[in-house]
Design a protein around this motif. Structure first.
Motif, PDB file in Angstrom:
ATOM      1  N   CYS A  72      -4.978  -7.072  -5.584  1.00 34.18           N
ATOM      2  CA  CYS A  72      -3.660  -7.244  -5.878  1.00 34.18           C
ATOM      3  C   CYS A  72      -3.358  -7.400  -7.315  1.00 34.18           C
ATOM      4  O   CYS A  72      -2.336  -7.021  -7.913  1.00 34.18           O
ATOM      5  CB  CYS A  72      -2.998  -8.621  -5.214  1.00 34.18           C
ATOM      6  SG  CYS A  72      -2.845  -8.424  -3.336  1.00 34.18           S
ATOM      7  N   GLU A  73      -4.370  -7.719  -8.026  1.00 33.88           N
ATOM      8  CA  GLU A  73      -4.492  -7.706  -9.557  1.00 33.88           C
ATOM      9  C   GLU A  73      -4.227  -6.239 -10.190  1.00 33.88           C
ATOM     10  O   GLU A  73      -3.746  -6.023 -11.151  1.00 33.88           O
ATOM     11  CB  GLU A  73      -5.625  -8.237 -10.324  1.00 33.88           C
ATOM     12  CG  GLU A  73      -5.647  -9.927 -10.102  1.00 33.88           C
ATOM     13  CD  GLU A  73      -4.534 -10.380 -10.888  1.00 33.88           C
ATOM     14  OE1 GLU A  73      -4.370  -9.819 -12.001  1.00 33.88           O
ATOM     15  OE2 GLU A  73      -3.765 -11.278 -10.407  1.00 33.88           O
ATOM     16  N   ALA A  83       2.704  -9.012   5.269  1.00 36.31           N
ATOM     17  CA  ALA A  83       3.030  -9.227   3.597  1.00 36.31           C
ATOM     18  C   ALA A  83       3.482  -8.239   2.803  1.00 36.31           C
ATOM     19  O   ALA A  83       3.800  -8.491   1.685  1.00 36.31           O
ATOM     20  CB  ALA A  83       2.033 -10.472   3.260  1.00 36.31           C
ATOM     21  N   GLY A  84       2.941  -7.163   3.164  1.00 41.77           N
ATOM     22  CA  GLY A  84       2.928  -6.054   2.104  1.00 41.77           C
ATOM     23  C   GLY A  84       1.934  -5.975   1.229  1.00 41.77           C
ATOM     24  O   GLY A  84       1.001  -6.997   1.171  1.00 41.77           O
ATOM     25  N   ALA A 135       1.617 -12.476  -1.879  1.00 42.02           N
ATOM     26  CA  ALA A 135       1.843 -13.520  -2.463  1.00 42.02           C
ATOM     27  C   ALA A 135       0.581 -14.417  -2.676  1.00 42.02           C
ATOM     28  O   ALA A 135       0.088 -14.524  -1.563  1.00 42.02           O
ATOM     29  CB  ALA A 135       2.977 -14.437  -1.871  1.00 42.02           C
ATOM     30  N   GLY A 136       0.446 -14.920  -3.718  1.00 43.14           N
ATOM     31  CA  GLY A 136      -0.892 -15.874  -4.119  1.00 43.14           C
ATOM     32  C   GLY A 136      -2.108 -15.117  -4.307  1.00 43.14           C
ATOM     33  O   GLY A 136      -2.985 -15.989  -4.363  1.00 43.14           O
ATOM     34  N   ASN A 170      -4.046  -4.172   5.662  1.00 39.68           N
ATOM     35  CA  ASN A 170      -4.048  -5.712   4.958  1.00 39.68           C
ATOM     36  C   ASN A 170      -4.198  -5.169   3.316  1.00 39.68           C
ATOM     37  O   ASN A 170      -4.907  -4.394   3.021  1.00 39.68           O
ATOM     38  CB  ASN A 170      -5.294  -6.595   5.447  1.00 39.68           C
ATOM     39  CG  ASN A 170      -5.007  -8.175   4.835  1.00 39.68           C
ATOM     40  OD1 ASN A 170      -3.987  -8.516   5.245  1.00 39.68           O
ATOM     41  ND2 ASN A 170      -5.987  -8.422   4.119  1.00 39.68           N
ATOM     42  N   HIS A 171      -3.769  -6.217   2.349  1.00 42.13           N
ATOM     43  CA  HIS A 171      -3.809  -6.126   0.991  1.00 42.13           C
ATOM     44  C   HIS A 171      -5.281  -5.766   0.498  1.00 42.13           C
ATOM     45  O   HIS A 171      -5.626  -5.094  -0.357  1.00 42.13           O
ATOM     46  CB  HIS A 171      -3.138  -6.990   0.256  1.00 42.13           C
ATOM     47  CG  HIS A 171      -3.561  -8.258   0.567  1.00 42.13           C
ATOM     48  ND1 HIS A 171      -3.649  -9.037   1.556  1.00 42.13           N
ATOM     49  CD2 HIS A 171      -4.422  -9.181  -0.560  1.00 42.13           C
ATOM     50  CE1 HIS A 171      -4.287 -10.352   1.454  1.00 42.13           C
ATOM     51  NE2 HIS A 171      -4.639 -10.498   0.157  1.00 42.13           N
ATOM     52  N   THR A 172      -6.231  -6.093   1.595  1.00 44.20           N
ATOM     53  CA  THR A 172      -7.667  -6.571   1.273  1.00 44.20           C
ATOM     54  C   THR A 172      -8.406  -5.170   1.529  1.00 44.20           C
ATOM     55  O   THR A 172      -9.461  -4.766   1.196  1.00 44.20           O
ATOM     56  CB  THR A 172      -8.545  -7.534   1.646  1.00 44.20           C
ATOM     57  OG1 THR A 172      -8.260  -7.400   3.011  1.00 44.20           O
ATOM     58  CG2 THR A 172      -7.969  -8.815   1.106  1.00 44.20           C
ATOM     59  N   ASN A 173      -7.692  -4.186   2.431  1.00 43.08           N
ATOM     60  CA  ASN A 173      -8.348  -3.015   3.086  1.00 43.08           C
ATOM     61  C   ASN A 173      -8.519  -2.086   1.847  1.00 43.08           C
ATOM     62  O   ASN A 173      -7.702  -1.405   1.389  1.00 43.08           O
ATOM     63  CB  ASN A 173      -7.578  -2.630   4.171  1.00 43.08           C
ATOM     64  CG  ASN A 173      -8.286  -1.388   4.937  1.00 43.08           C
ATOM     65  OD1 ASN A 173      -9.221  -0.605   4.301  1.00 43.08           O
ATOM     66  ND2 ASN A 173      -7.911  -1.378   6.125  1.00 43.08           N
ATOM     67  N   PRO A 174      -9.888  -1.722   1.391  1.00 40.04           N
ATOM     68  CA  PRO A 174      -9.727  -0.678   0.147  1.00 40.04           C
ATOM     69  C   PRO A 174      -9.319   0.575   0.489  1.00 40.04           C
ATOM     70  O   PRO A 174      -9.001   1.693  -0.383  1.00 40.04           O
ATOM     71  CB  PRO A 174     -11.466  -0.698   0.140  1.00 40.04           C
ATOM     72  CG  PRO A 174     -11.979  -1.110   1.534  1.00 40.04           C
ATOM     73  CD  PRO A 174     -10.940  -2.088   1.904  1.00 40.04           C
ATOM     74  N   ALA A 175      -9.143   1.036   1.920  1.00 38.33           N
ATOM     75  CA  ALA A 175      -8.864   2.190   2.268  1.00 38.33           C
ATOM     76  C   ALA A 175      -7.148   2.494   2.182  1.00 38.33           C
ATOM     77  O   ALA A 175      -6.618   3.427   2.264  1.00 38.33           O
ATOM     78  CB  ALA A 175      -8.936   2.631   3.751  1.00 38.33           C
TER      79      ALA A 175
END
Length: 303
Positions: free
Chosen positions: A47-48, A35-36, A40-41, A272-277
């Motif tokens: 993502c903020e 999802a890049g 979304a969502g 993933n967008h959650t991966n801090p790296a």
């Protein structure tokens, strides 16, 4: 099968060097998960940070195999961000000559829709896919319309069988274990005149694969490996065993005993967008300190 895989590596590694000048390179056009980034969502801080202007956008994972002489380019993955990725090729003067697909998860094939008559209206763009992936595209709309209107020309790949491009570069798919709801999943071995690349953007845990990762890494010059999640607990409230990607921490631990030179071959991708790296962070610094690397958009690997 392991013997076959070993022979595959050796056959590709023995590719002859026919010219003094190297016309082949591999460019990174995206490094994020399907999802890049941002996703979304997502209302989390990860993502903020984008919406606040603190982090740049990251496109879905995509590579481009470039022939500098002919100005042809072959994409690895047709992502939802394909418009930007094709624009990048256009800007550099390259013509899209084909697309290699790994599997039927949205970040890896959904961009094909832009080749249809509603958008580009392409003519017979070669799309290379494994048998189940090919059948999925042929028998399900809207993808089947791309086939019937000759926007794309499907080319069936065979497991561990190399395809030669322009008489020099070789591309070989190999099956990897993953969530195969609609198709099988493959990684790719990409060989130029001088160097080789291992590309595995999606895989289940390494121990479910038939091969030892360290052995395969030792046989290539670069290894671009799945880094969807950094560590367990990254998705609060979700059982991450149900999303069986190898954690970045697990991959580093698995390859910890490698020499520094071997570790430097590893470049993590598909974050993933959650991966801090994904961005500058203590976690990314940890990756680099341990001797591994993180890809960046625009990075070029000379082949």
């Amino acid at each position: 099968m392991k013997k076959i895989m070993t022979l595959l590596w050796l056959s590709i590694l023995s590719i002859s060097i026919a010219a003094q000048d190297n016309d082949w390179s591999l460019m990174v056009l995206g490094m994020a998960q399907d999802a890049g980034y941002p996703q979304a969502g997502c209302k989390k801080s990860c993502c903020e940070a984008y919406w606040k202007g603190e982090n740049p956008r990251q496109h879905a994972t995509c590579l481009a195999l470039l022939n500098k002489q002919s100005k042809e380019a072959w994409l690895f993955e047709a992502t939802p961000d394909i418009k930007d990725q094709i624009h990048a090729l256009d800007t550099l003067g390259y013509q899209l000559s084909g697309i290699f697909l790994t599997h039927a998860h949205i970040g890896h094939y959904a961009g094909l829709i832009h080749l249809g008559r509603e958008v580009m209206g392409t003519k017979n763009i070669p799309v290379y896919a494994m048998p189940k992936m090919k059948s999925f595209l042929e028998n399900n709309g809207p993808w089947s319309q791309l086939v019937s209107l000759n926007n794309i020309e499907l080319k069936e790949l065979k497991n561990e069988e190399a395809l030669t491009l322009k008489g020099m570069a070789k591309v070989a798919p190999f099956l990897v274990p993953h969530r195969d709801e609609y198709s099988e999943t493959v990684g790719y071995h990409i060989a130029g005149p001088n160097r080789t690349v291992l590309f595995i953007p999606d895989i289940n845990k390494w121990e479910t694969w038939d091969y030892k990762l360290a052995n395969i890494v030792s046989q290539v010059d670069y290894a671009l490996l799945d880094a969807s999640f950094f560590a367990d607990g990254e998705l609060p409230g979700r059982d991450m065993s149900k999303i069986p990607h190898p954690f970045t921490t697990e991959t580093m631990e698995l390859l910890e005993s490698l020499r520094k030179k071997e570790k430097s071959k590893v470049h993590f991708i598909h974050f993933n967008h959650t991966n801090p790296a994904l961005f500058d962070s203590p976690e990314r610094k940890q990756v680099l300190k341990k001797g591994f690397n993180v890809v960046k958009e625009g990075m070029i690997f000379e082949l």
